[in-house]
Enzyme design. Structure first.
Site, mmCIF file in Angstrom:
data_model
loop_
_atom_site.group_PDB
_atom_site.id
_atom_site.type_symbol
_atom_site.label_atom_id
_atom_site.label_comp_id
_atom_site.label_asym_id
_atom_site.label_seq_id
_atom_site.Cartn_x
_atom_site.Cartn_y
_atom_site.Cartn_z
ATOM 1 N N CYS A 12 -8.635 67.823 -53.138
ATOM 2 C CA CYS A 12 -7.296 67.226 -53.166
ATOM 3 C C CYS A 12 -7.376 65.834 -53.809
ATOM 4 O O CYS A 12 -8.470 65.290 -53.976
ATOM 5 C CB CYS A 12 -6.779 67.095 -51.735
ATOM 6 S SG CYS A 12 -7.871 66.060 -50.746
ATOM 7 N N HIS A 41 -16.344 66.119 -46.484
ATOM 8 C CA HIS A 41 -17.184 67.104 -45.792
ATOM 9 C C HIS A 41 -17.648 68.168 -46.773
ATOM 10 O O HIS A 41 -17.260 69.328 -46.685
ATOM 11 C CB HIS A 41 -16.402 67.734 -44.632
ATOM 12 C CG HIS A 41 -16.174 66.766 -43.517
ATOM 13 N ND1 HIS A 41 -15.030 66.731 -42.761
ATOM 14 C CD2 HIS A 41 -16.959 65.780 -43.051
ATOM 15 C CE1 HIS A 41 -15.131 65.772 -41.870
ATOM 16 N NE2 HIS A 41 -16.283 65.179 -42.023
ATOM 17 N N HIS A 124 -12.804 64.924 -34.548
ATOM 18 C CA HIS A 124 -12.799 64.815 -36.013
ATOM 19 C C HIS A 124 -12.641 63.340 -36.405
ATOM 20 O O HIS A 124 -11.851 62.606 -35.808
ATOM 21 C CB HIS A 124 -11.666 65.649 -36.604
ATOM 22 C CG HIS A 124 -11.746 65.786 -38.088
ATOM 23 N ND1 HIS A 124 -11.329 64.791 -38.939
ATOM 24 C CD2 HIS A 124 -12.213 66.779 -38.874
ATOM 25 C CE1 HIS A 124 -11.522 65.174 -40.189
ATOM 26 N NE2 HIS A 124 -12.065 66.387 -40.175
ATOM 27 N N GLU A 126 -11.123 61.890 -38.765
ATOM 28 C CA GLU A 126 -9.749 61.459 -39.077
ATOM 29 C C GLU A 126 -8.985 61.147 -37.788
ATOM 30 O O GLU A 126 -8.298 60.125 -37.693
ATOM 31 C CB GLU A 126 -9.014 62.555 -39.869
ATOM 32 C CG GLU A 126 -7.587 62.152 -40.191
ATOM 33 C CD GLU A 126 -6.756 63.289 -40.761
ATOM 34 O OE1 GLU A 126 -7.229 63.993 -41.664
ATOM 35 O OE2 GLU A 126 -5.621 63.468 -40.278
ATOM 36 N N ASN A 220 -10.904 71.937 -42.620
ATOM 37 C CA ASN A 220 -9.828 72.684 -43.293
ATOM 38 C C ASN A 220 -10.355 73.954 -43.942
ATOM 39 O O ASN A 220 -9.626 74.937 -44.074
ATOM 40 C CB ASN A 220 -9.058 71.783 -44.260
ATOM 41 C CG ASN A 220 -9.840 71.410 -45.482
ATOM 42 O OD1 ASN A 220 -9.845 72.130 -46.460
ATOM 43 N ND2 ASN A 220 -10.541 70.291 -45.433
#
Ligand code: SF4
Length: 278
Positions: A12, A41, A124, A126, A220
């Site tokens: 992304c 990751h 995580h 984030e 993801n």
């Protein structure tokens, strides 16, 4: 065997910009950078960074020998950035702007008197960054955990940027059915994640099996695999072409390819080219 790539897949813009920021630095600066946690990751990208002399540390208490600290695309709490500055490091912030939007949204909830809730994985990086500056909060990921929120009259909900949107909306609907005075929800699943999820749904309806490419620690990427399995097709998670097992494709006429938001284009292309030879 027919091989089709998903309409949206792989790295992304948030991850791409973070990598360019680190690798694009002048020669003398490039090897004077330590990334806190993995910038992305993905094992190939991490190897590329290490080859360029960029170091990676688990946290600020590691033995850091560079003068520059890079905050990863996943972001970090303000207190971490302040701590790094106080210790004399130059802080280079590669946080994705869409992650920073989540930080701002949840802090705004707190200011307005709402109890802050994150739908995502508590461990995580984030999510640790999103809640790191808050005194009280909840991170939930299952329907059972929504029960813990009943005691709070006003609730403000955001989600980790890479959560499946259907899952987030389902948990929000359960919370809204509880007896709260007010429930605010801001959809913070990022656009690139949504595009990849939509594309994988579409492709899964057309293929017999799916190869999902990404780091084995990429949240993801794992979720893309779950989407395929829910659609009733076999899905295999690989980090690179070497991990593809030809035995998986006996009787498979059409295989699809998708990839997590930190998987580089050349890794996807390698897997694609290999599958075409089977
Ligand atoms: S997955 Fe979304 S939020 Fe995370 S870095 Fe990429 S664009 Fe940003």
């Amino acid at each position: 065997m027919k091989v089709t790539k998903a309409d949206a897949l792989g790295t992304c813009f948030g991850v791409q910009e973070a990598i360019e920021l680190v690798l694009g630095a002048d020669d003398n600066i490039r090897s004077d950078q330590t990334i806190l946690g993995e910038l992305v990751h993905n094992p190939q990208t991490v190897a590329l960074l290490e080859k360029a002399g960029v170091r990676i540390a688990k946290d600020l208490d590691d033995n850091i020998t560079t003068s520059r600290i890079v905050i990863s695309a996943h972001g970090a709490a303000d207190y971490v950035k302040q701590k790094a500055l106080k210790r004399g490091f130059t802080v280079i912030d590669a946080s994705c702007p869409l992650v920073m939007r989540v930080h701002r949204t949840i802090k705004d909830f707190v200011k307005k008197g709402y109890f802050p809730v994150v739908i995502g994985q508590a461990n995580h990086v984030e999510v640790r960054g999103i809640v790191g500056d808050l005194k009280a909060y909840a991170v939930i990921s299952t329907a059972e955990e929504t029960e813990l929120l009943k005691q709070y009259p006003r609730i403000g909900i955001v989600s980790q940027t890479t959560q499946p949107i259907e899952h987030v909306e389902h948990l929000v609907s359960l919370i809204k059915m509880q007896n709260h005075t007010d429930v605010l929800f801001v959809d913070t699943v990022c656009k690139p994640t949504k595009e990849r999820q939509t594309a994988v749904h579409k492709l899964a309806a057309q293929v017999d099996a799916m190869i999902v490419i990404g780091g084995h620690n990429s949240s993801n990427t794992k979720k893309l695999k779950v989407v395929c399995e829910k659609k009733g097709i076999k899905a295999y998670h690989v980090a690179c072409a070497d991990e593809v097992n030809p035995a998986w494709f006996k009787g498979v006429n059409h295989v699809g390819i998708t990839a997590g938001t930190s998987t580089p284009a050349d890794v996807i292309e390698d897997v694609y080219q290999y599958l075409l030879t089977l």
